[in-house]
Structures are given as structure tokens and as C-alpha cells.
Design a protein around this motif. Sequence first.
Motif, PDB file in Angstrom:
ATOM      1  N   PHE A  47       0.810  -1.210   0.000  1.00  0.00           N
ATOM      2  CA  PHE A  47       0.000   0.000   0.000  1.00  0.00           C
ATOM      3  C   PHE A  47       0.849   1.269   0.000  1.00  0.00           C
ATOM      4  CE2 PHE A  47      -3.080  -3.087   1.527  1.00  0.00           C
ATOM      5  CZ  PHE A  47      -4.210  -2.726   0.824  1.00  0.00           C
ATOM      6  N   GLN A  48       1.985   1.234   0.680  1.00  0.00           N
ATOM      7  CA  GLN A  48       2.864   2.408   0.742  1.00  0.00           C
ATOM      8  C   GLN A  48       4.305   1.973   0.477  1.00  0.00           C
ATOM      9  OE1 GLN A  48       0.418   4.407   4.378  1.00  0.00           O
ATOM     10  NE2 GLN A  48       2.224   5.526   3.717  1.00  0.00           N
ATOM     11  N   PRO A  49       4.627   1.755  -0.790  1.00  0.00           N
ATOM     12  CA  PRO A  49       5.951   1.240  -1.145  1.00  0.00           C
ATOM     13  C   PRO A  49       7.094   2.162  -0.763  1.00  0.00           C
ATOM     14  CG  PRO A  49       4.743   1.946  -3.110  1.00  0.00           C
ATOM     15  CD  PRO A  49       3.774   1.963  -1.968  1.00  0.00           C
ATOM     16  N   ASP A  50       6.799   3.436  -0.499  1.00  0.00           N
ATOM     17  CA  ASP A  50       7.854   4.380  -0.146  1.00  0.00           C
ATOM     18  C   ASP A  50       8.238   4.292   1.323  1.00  0.00           C
ATOM     19  OD1 ASP A  50       5.258   5.383   0.418  1.00  0.00           O
ATOM     20  OD2 ASP A  50       6.125   7.361   0.800  1.00  0.00           O
ATOM     21  N   PHE A  51       7.461   3.573   2.143  1.00  0.00           N
ATOM     22  CA  PHE A  51       7.762   3.473   3.576  1.00  0.00           C
ATOM     23  C   PHE A  51       8.687   2.281   3.797  1.00  0.00           C
ATOM     24  CE2 PHE A  51       6.750   2.121   7.970  1.00  0.00           C
ATOM     25  CZ  PHE A  51       7.125   3.294   8.624  1.00  0.00           C
ATOM     26  N   ASP A  52       9.830   2.535   4.450  1.00  0.00           N
ATOM     27  CA  ASP A  52      10.854   1.497   4.603  1.00  0.00           C
ATOM     28  C   ASP A  52      10.718   0.683   5.885  1.00  0.00           C
ATOM     29  OD1 ASP A  52      11.572   3.343   6.505  1.00  0.00           O
ATOM     30  OD2 ASP A  52      13.481   3.886   5.593  1.00  0.00           O
ATOM     31  N   CYS A  53       9.634   0.927   6.653  1.00  0.00           N
ATOM     32  CA  CYS A  53       9.382   0.198   7.910  1.00  0.00           C
ATOM     33  C   CYS A  53      10.472   0.448   8.947  1.00  0.00           C
ATOM     34  CB  CYS A  53       9.233  -1.313   7.663  1.00  0.00           C
ATOM     35  SG  CYS A  53       7.712  -1.750   6.790  1.00  0.00           S
ATOM     36  N   ARG A  54      11.152   1.581   8.810  1.00  0.00           N
ATOM     37  CA  ARG A  54      12.169   1.953   9.805  1.00  0.00           C
ATOM     38  C   ARG A  54      11.941   3.411  10.230  1.00  0.00           C
ATOM     39  NH1 ARG A  54      15.682  -0.792   6.159  1.00  0.00           N
ATOM     40  NH2 ARG A  54      16.471   1.191   5.393  1.00  0.00           N
ATOM     41  N   PRO A  55      11.017   3.642  11.161  1.00  0.00           N
ATOM     42  CA  PRO A  55      10.784   5.012  11.636  1.00  0.00           C
ATOM     43  C   PRO A  55      12.065   5.589  12.249  1.00  0.00           C
ATOM     44  CG  PRO A  55       9.063   3.528  12.402  1.00  0.00           C
ATOM     45  CD  PRO A  55      10.142   2.669  11.823  1.00  0.00           C
ATOM     46  N   ASP A  56      12.243   6.878  12.077  1.00  0.00           N
ATOM     47  CA  ASP A  56      13.428   7.577  12.582  1.00  0.00           C
ATOM     48  C   ASP A  56      13.147   8.090  13.997  1.00  0.00           C
ATOM     49  OD1 ASP A  56      15.546   9.229  13.167  1.00  0.00           O
ATOM     50  OD2 ASP A  56      15.592  10.192  11.203  1.00  0.00           O
ATOM     51  N   PRO A  57      13.864   7.591  15.022  1.00  0.00           N
ATOM     52  CA  PRO A  57      13.614   8.040  16.395  1.00  0.00           C
ATOM     53  C   PRO A  57      13.805   9.539  16.592  1.00  0.00           C
ATOM     54  CG  PRO A  57      14.958   6.047  16.380  1.00  0.00           C
ATOM     55  CD  PRO A  57      14.878   6.541  14.963  1.00  0.00           C
ATOM     56  N   ALA A  58      14.628  10.171  15.753  1.00  0.00           N
ATOM     57  CA  ALA A  58      14.913  11.588  15.918  1.00  0.00           C
ATOM     58  C   ALA A  58      13.847  12.487  15.286  1.00  0.00           C
ATOM     59  CB  ALA A  58      16.286  11.912  15.310  1.00  0.00           C
ATOM     60  N   GLN A  59      13.084  11.974  14.324  1.00  0.00           N
ATOM     61  CA  GLN A  59      12.159  12.839  13.602  1.00  0.00           C
ATOM     62  C   GLN A  59      10.711  12.366  13.609  1.00  0.00           C
ATOM     63  OE1 GLN A  59      13.836  14.438   9.717  1.00  0.00           O
ATOM     64  NE2 GLN A  59      15.131  12.644   9.940  1.00  0.00           N
ATOM     65  N   ASP A  60      10.486  11.079  13.843  1.00  0.00           N
ATOM     66  CA  ASP A  60       9.154  10.509  13.675  1.00  0.00           C
ATOM     67  C   ASP A  60       8.429  10.290  14.998  1.00  0.00           C
ATOM     68  OD1 ASP A  60       9.577  10.428  10.958  1.00  0.00           O
ATOM     69  OD2 ASP A  60      10.220   8.328  10.941  1.00  0.00           O
ATOM     70  N   HIS A  61       7.115  10.463  14.956  1.00  0.00           N
ATOM     71  CA  HIS A  61       6.230  10.096  16.053  1.00  0.00           C
ATOM     72  C   HIS A  61       5.388   8.912  15.575  1.00  0.00           C
ATOM     73  CE1 HIS A  61       6.923  13.611  18.701  1.00  0.00           C
ATOM     74  NE2 HIS A  61       7.189  14.229  17.561  1.00  0.00           N
ATOM     75  N   VAL A  62       5.259   7.907  16.426  1.00  0.00           N
ATOM     76  CA  VAL A  62       4.575   6.678  16.050  1.00  0.00           C
ATOM     77  C   VAL A  62       3.421   6.421  17.007  1.00  0.00           C
ATOM     78  CG1 VAL A  62       4.826   4.223  15.559  1.00  0.00           C
ATOM     79  CG2 VAL A  62       6.770   5.758  15.224  1.00  0.00           C
ATOM     80  N   PHE A  63       2.271   6.049  16.431  1.00  0.00           N
ATOM     81  CA  PHE A  63       1.080   5.771  17.232  1.00  0.00           C
ATOM     82  C   PHE A  63       0.523   4.400  16.851  1.00  0.00           C
ATOM     83  CE2 PHE A  63       1.440  10.283  16.302  1.00  0.00           C
ATOM     84  CZ  PHE A  63       1.432  10.846  17.571  1.00  0.00           C
ATOM     85  N   LEU A  64       0.225   3.625  17.871  1.00  0.00           N
ATOM     86  CA  LEU A  64      -0.480   2.358  17.669  1.00  0.00           C
ATOM     87  C   LEU A  64      -1.951   2.581  17.963  1.00  0.00           C
ATOM     88  CD1 LEU A  64       1.914  -0.207  19.423  1.00  0.00           C
ATOM     89  CD2 LEU A  64       1.757   0.326  16.984  1.00  0.00           C
ATOM     90  N   ILE A  65      -2.824   2.031  17.121  1.00  0.00           N
ATOM     91  CA  ILE A  65      -4.263   2.084  17.380  1.00  0.00           C
ATOM     92  C   ILE A  65      -4.686   0.701  17.839  1.00  0.00           C
ATOM     93  CG2 ILE A  65      -6.543   2.544  16.427  1.00  0.00           C
ATOM     94  CD1 ILE A  65      -3.603   3.920  14.598  1.00  0.00           C
ATOM     95  N   LEU A  66      -5.289   0.641  19.001  1.00  0.00           N
ATOM     96  CA  LEU A  66      -5.637  -0.634  19.626  1.00  0.00           C
ATOM     97  C   LEU A  66      -7.142  -0.781  19.753  1.00  0.00           C
ATOM     98  CD1 LEU A  66      -3.070  -0.569  22.596  1.00  0.00           C
ATOM     99  CD2 LEU A  66      -2.712  -1.457  20.288  1.00  0.00           C
ATOM    100  N   ARG A  67      -7.595  -2.020  19.629  1.00  0.00           N
ATOM    101  CA  ARG A  67      -8.969  -2.377  19.979  1.00  0.00           C
ATOM    102  C   ARG A  67      -8.857  -3.463  21.034  1.00  0.00           C
ATOM    103  NH1 ARG A  67     -13.344  -5.841  18.610  1.00  0.00           N
ATOM    104  NH2 ARG A  67     -15.337  -4.731  18.559  1.00  0.00           N
TER     105      ARG A  67
END
Length: 219
Positions: free
Chosen positions: A109-129
Motif C-alpha cells: 500500500f505504501q511502497p515508499d515506507f521502509d518500515c524503519r521510523p526515525d527516532p529523531a524525527q518521527d512520532h509513532v502511534f499504535l491504534i488498539l482495539r
Amino acid sequence: MDLLADHWLEALGWSGSALLVFSLMQQRVLRFRVLNLSAGLALLIFNALIQVWPMVGLNAATSAINIWFLVRLLGQRHDDHAFEVIEVGAADTYLQHVLRTHKSDIVRFQPDFDCRPDPAQDHVFLILRGDETVGVVVVRRVGVVAHVRLDYVTRRYRDFTPGEFVWRRSDVLCALGFRQVRTAPQTLGAYYDHLGFRREGDVHVLDLDPAECAERSAS
């Protein structure tokens, strides 16, 4: 005429059976319920016409169960209490596990995303049910603008829009000082049009109002 009616009746039975089997192959929880209900109703009519009453009772029971689950699922689709947003570190071990597990689907779906978020620049959120992870959102900070790097939903919940709880139902972005969200061209979709985003060229843009965020946080 009777022969034609028999053919239509047989076609109804086979169609209902095929749809039932097909429904059991679905990974998406909402799609499974819709298809399983359709199959149950077709088989209910078929068995009623040939007067196989035990099967009529069975199909009526499964149809009622599917209707109950569909009402519940659709009612929770935009329910603040059904999904929870949790921010995690970009190097979080569990996050890395989720990204590895779904990597092939994410890249599709997003071929440009390398699955390696940058700890210095990125914020990551998990959505849980409950205790199940149903989505991952990654944004990159550029001043007060959150640039969407990933907005991913697992296959089971792809008929839902859990990402909206990051964009519209959660104050997490405002609390981090963001005042605007901008999608990448690769993540365009009608999904954003229904959440207050506006189009600017080939991206969607959402302005975040600190007052509205504070009101949601207090409620």
C-alpha cells in the motif's frame, strides 16, 4: 415450468453454499459478517422452500447472530471507546515486531515506507482495539506540521477507519505541538475527505485547532 423452478431453486441452494464457503475465506471481520449473513439468508429461503425445517432453524439462528454482530460492529466504527491511541517510541520492540509482521502488506500500500521510523524525527502511534493492534500511524515532524509517512490498518479492520482516532478523535497531535497534518501523495483516498481534510494539489491537509483539542481532552 416446474423444471425451470427446480433449476432456479437448485441454483439458489448452490449459490448460498458457495457464498457461505467464500465468506469463511475472508480476513476482514466486517466483510465476513456481511457475506456470511447473505449466505445464511439465501440458504434460509432455499431450505424453507424445500421444507427442511432443521436447516431453516439453523440458518435463522446464524443470520440473527450475524445481524447482532453487524449492528455492534457498525455502532463501534466511530466510537471513541472502541479504539485507543497510544504513542510509542520509534525503536519500540513491539512496534518493530508489528512492522515486520505486516511488512509485505504495508509495502503493497505504501511502497515508499521502509518500515524503519526515525527516532529523531518521527512520532509513532499504535491504534488498539482492546489488546489487539489494528493500525499504525507514523508522522514526521517538520516544525508544527505532521507529515504522514504511514497510515496502516491491519486486514481484519480494513473496513473500518481506526486512523481517524489519531486525526480527529484524539488530542495527541495537538499535545505534541502539531498544528497541521499533511498526507503523502501515496496515501490519497476518500477516507481523508470524510475527516475534515482539504485537498491541496496531490495531498490532503488537516488544520488542527488547539481550542478544539483542549475541549476534546477535557470531555
